[in-house]
Design a protein around this motif. Sequence first.
Motif, PDB file in Angstrom:
ATOM      1  N   LEU A  85       0.751  -1.228   0.100  1.00 32.88           N
ATOM      2  CA  LEU A  85       0.080   0.001  -0.143  1.00 32.88           C
ATOM      3  C   LEU A  85       0.866   1.241  -0.227  1.00 32.88           C
ATOM      4  N   GLN A  86       0.655   2.057  -1.021  1.00 34.18           N
ATOM      5  CA  GLN A  86       1.473   3.125  -1.263  1.00 34.18           C
ATOM      6  C   GLN A  86       0.314   4.168  -0.385  1.00 34.18           C
ATOM      7  N   PHE A  87       0.764   5.344  -0.020  1.00 33.13           N
ATOM      8  CA  PHE A  87      -0.009   6.423   0.783  1.00 33.13           C
ATOM      9  C   PHE A  87      -1.372   6.813   0.211  1.00 33.13           C
ATOM     10  N   ASP A  88      -1.455   7.085  -1.016  1.00 39.46           N
ATOM     11  CA  ASP A  88      -2.581   7.250  -1.664  1.00 39.46           C
ATOM     12  C   ASP A  88      -3.664   6.240  -1.742  1.00 39.46           C
ATOM     13  N   GLU A  89      -3.097   4.914  -1.533  1.00 40.08           N
ATOM     14  CA  GLU A  89      -3.993   3.909  -1.497  1.00 40.08           C
ATOM     15  C   GLU A  89      -4.364   3.401   0.179  1.00 40.08           C
TER      16      GLU A  89
END
Length: 140
Positions: free
Chosen positions: A130-134
Amino acid sequence: MDRNQQYERVFNHIDENGDKKISAPELQKCVALIGGELTVQEAEAAVESVDSDGDGMLSLEEFVRLVEGGGHEEKMNELKEVFKLYEMEGRGCITPKSLKRMLSKIGESKSVDECKLMIQNYDLNGDGVLQFDEFIVMMS
């Protein structure tokens, strides 16, 4: 787990003495644990801002109002701090292993495979982390 359950779990973690109330010092200590700084006066002001029964403490409902009542920028900063807790490995993303570690710290035992499935639900680009936007999508 729905948002109310998440709030309750966080609330219970902050409520060190188990009295179903969060004091200003407990709030201050919690903010320090996630790398923030909150003076005693700021913690007291935060509690006072949503303390509807005037007892100088936060009930679960008041805590939820405090968390949800912040502006967009404030919420984004809070999400960034929470994201840092979960990512732990310094890779700028939440991996199944880092998710497993953080969940175990808050008393929820999950296997790495279960964490992979949790991540998969919000992994928009399919890279397995998970990236921050996700993470923002997951938390909203």
